[in-house]
Design an enzyme around this catalytic site. Structure first.
Site, PDB file in Angstrom:
ATOM      1  N   GLY A 118       0.802  -1.228   0.000  1.00  0.00           N
ATOM      2  CA  GLY A 118       0.000   0.000   0.000  1.00  0.00           C
ATOM      3  C   GLY A 118       0.827   1.266   0.000  1.00  0.00           C
ATOM      4  O   GLY A 118       2.024   1.253  -0.263  1.00  0.00           O
TER       5      GLY A 118
ATOM      6  N   LEU B  62       0.424   3.647  -2.208  1.00  0.00           N
ATOM      7  CA  LEU B  62       0.831   3.405  -3.595  1.00  0.00           C
ATOM      8  C   LEU B  62       1.454   4.633  -4.247  1.00  0.00           C
ATOM      9  O   LEU B  62       1.098   5.766  -3.942  1.00  0.00           O
ATOM     10  CB  LEU B  62      -0.388   2.942  -4.398  1.00  0.00           C
ATOM     11  N   HIS B  63       2.379   4.345  -5.150  1.00  0.00           N
ATOM     12  CA  HIS B  63       3.003   5.408  -5.938  1.00  0.00           C
ATOM     13  C   HIS B  63       3.137   4.906  -7.376  1.00  0.00           C
ATOM     14  O   HIS B  63       2.720   3.776  -7.705  1.00  0.00           O
ATOM     15  CB  HIS B  63       4.359   5.793  -5.345  1.00  0.00           C
TER      16      HIS B  63
ATOM     17  N   GLY C 179       5.487   3.704  -9.016  1.00  0.00           N
ATOM     18  CA  GLY C 179       6.180   2.412  -9.180  1.00  0.00           C
ATOM     19  C   GLY C 179       5.186   1.260  -9.119  1.00  0.00           C
ATOM     20  O   GLY C 179       5.205   0.355  -9.966  1.00  0.00           O
ATOM     21  N   HIS C 180       4.282   1.295  -8.124  1.00  0.00           N
ATOM     22  CA  HIS C 180       3.249   0.262  -8.034  1.00  0.00           C
ATOM     23  C   HIS C 180       2.334   0.323  -9.263  1.00  0.00           C
ATOM     24  O   HIS C 180       1.962  -0.709  -9.819  1.00  0.00           O
ATOM     25  CB  HIS C 180       2.367   0.490  -6.797  1.00  0.00           C
TER      26      HIS C 180
ATOM     27  N   GLN D 201       7.443  -9.734   7.810  1.00  0.00           N
ATOM     28  CA  GLN D 201       8.667  -9.377   7.087  1.00  0.00           C
ATOM     29  C   GLN D 201       9.373  -8.169   7.682  1.00  0.00           C
ATOM     30  O   GLN D 201      10.380  -7.715   7.150  1.00  0.00           O
ATOM     31  CB  GLN D 201       8.377  -9.174   5.602  1.00  0.00           C
TER      32      GLN D 201
ATOM     33  N   LEU E  22      11.938  -4.458  -9.815  1.00  0.00           N
ATOM     34  CA  LEU E  22      13.375  -4.744  -9.709  1.00  0.00           C
ATOM     35  C   LEU E  22      14.057  -3.807  -8.721  1.00  0.00           C
ATOM     36  O   LEU E  22      15.224  -4.000  -8.396  1.00  0.00           O
ATOM     37  CB  LEU E  22      14.034  -4.657 -11.086  1.00  0.00           C
ATOM     38  N   LYS E  23      13.332  -2.802  -8.221  1.00  0.00           N
ATOM     39  CA  LYS E  23      13.899  -1.973  -7.153  1.00  0.00           C
ATOM     40  C   LYS E  23      14.264  -2.877  -5.969  1.00  0.00           C
ATOM     41  O   LYS E  23      15.267  -2.687  -5.310  1.00  0.00           O
ATOM     42  CB  LYS E  23      12.903  -0.906  -6.694  1.00  0.00           C
TER      43      LYS E  23
ATOM     44  N   GLN F 293      14.471  -9.422  -3.577  1.00  0.00           N
ATOM     45  CA  GLN F 293      13.118  -9.948  -3.370  1.00  0.00           C
ATOM     46  C   GLN F 293      12.607 -10.618  -4.653  1.00  0.00           C
ATOM     47  O   GLN F 293      12.030 -11.711  -4.619  1.00  0.00           O
ATOM     48  CB  GLN F 293      12.186  -8.813  -2.953  1.00  0.00           C
TER      49      GLN F 293
END
Ligand code: AMP
Length: 288
Positions: free
Chosen positions: A31, A33-34, A36-37, A61, A149-150, A154
């Site tokens: 959440g 959100l920006h 990137g999302h 996490q 890929l940031k 992960q």
């Protein structure tokens, strides 16, 4: 757009989309959100007939309780952004829904890909990521799932987990979306003061400088990675509010730390930086 809070309800909604012959794409998020999302969502919308976005700040996490407590939340704004992107289904579980108290704790880990970088400095972090993403894969059973890929480590860990557990899902990595000055977009950027935000811009600048240095050194037989990392480390810490946690050049598939680079070798430089106490990460591919 429809949103659901329970596993049974989102399962039923996904099931009926599938029965109608639709392919399903999943974009897991925490959440706030920006852009990137939103790029991940646009990619899913392009590839799949129905897109599911999950918003869940996953407690398992976070290895730092105050980071979890301070994680930014604005569900109303998020839902407006998702409606604007014509997302089909939103999954908004609470922690009890995902981790019922009467279910014994399950642990997952992937030691080989988590020995370095964030895995080294955030013990247990990827165990929590593995658990929540495999639960989301079970619940939604998407044919494709989208990750940025940031968060390169992960992405690799989830890609490998899907193979290890034979999930019939294609795990896709999407390029990092950046602010105008190069800073990788992150929900955590909202916690930076004006001054810290200025210092944070040194992170992408340092990573780009490493690529530029590699170009300048073409013609040599090899370059020393520690020396390159030191240059980048110093650039980042020239911002007095920055403290580098790690700066490493790694093999892009195994994440093993590299000592030297030879011509044409692909690698990735990755860093984590506390910028006025806010932990930011970034990475980029580099080539000698
Ligand atoms: P988060 O909400 O931070 O857990 O991120 C959800 C997904 O969005 C993850 O797959 C992230 O890698 C991805 N993501 C976050 N920031 C960016 C960005 N700046 N560019 C591309 N993807 C991103």
């Amino acid at each position: 757009m429809k949103s659901y809070q329970t596993i049974d309800d989102i399962r039923a909604a996904v099931q009926s989309a599938k029965q109608a012959g639709k392919t399903v794409g999943l974009v897991p998020t925490m959440g706030f959100l920006h852009e990137g999302h939103l790029e991940l969502i646009r990619q899913s919308k392009q590839d799949c007939d129905a897109t599911v976005v999950s918003i869940f700040v996953n407690p398992t996490q976070f290895n730092d309780a105050s980071d979890y407590q301070n994680y930014p939340v604005d569900i109303k704004r998020d839902l407006d952004l998702l409606a604007n992107e014509n997302v089909d289904l939103v999954f908004l579980p609470n922690p009890q829904e995902m981790y019922p108290e009467d279910v014994p704790e399950l642990k997952m880990s992937m030691p080989s890909l988590t020995a370095n970088l964030c895995g080294k400095f955030r013990p247990g972090h990827f165990d929590g990521v593995l658990l929540v993403v495999s639960k989301l894969f079970q619940i939604v059973s998407p044919s494709k799932a989208y990750f940025g890929l940031k968060d390169y480590q992960q992405y690799l860990v989830i890609h490998a987990m899907a193979r290890a557990l034979n999930f019939p899902v294609k795990v896709l990595g999407c390029e990092t979306i950046r602010e105008e000055d190069g800073l990788a977009m992150s929900s955590r950027n909202a916690r930076l003061s004006r001054k810290a935000r200025g210092h944070a811009a040194l992170i992408p600048r340092a990573l780009n400088l490493v690529q530029k240095t590699l170009q300048d050194r073409r013609g040599r037989r090899s370059v020393d990675c520690a020396e390159l990392c030191e240059i980048a480390w110093d650039v980042v810490e020239s911002g007095t509010l920055n403290r580098v946690e790690y700066m490493d050049i790694v093999d892009p598939n195994t994440l093993e730390i590299l000592e030297t680079l030879v011509p044409d070798q692909e690698a990735r430089i990755a860093t984590a930086v506390f910028c006025d106490g806010v932990r930011l990460i970034d990475n980029r591919s580099i080539q000698f």
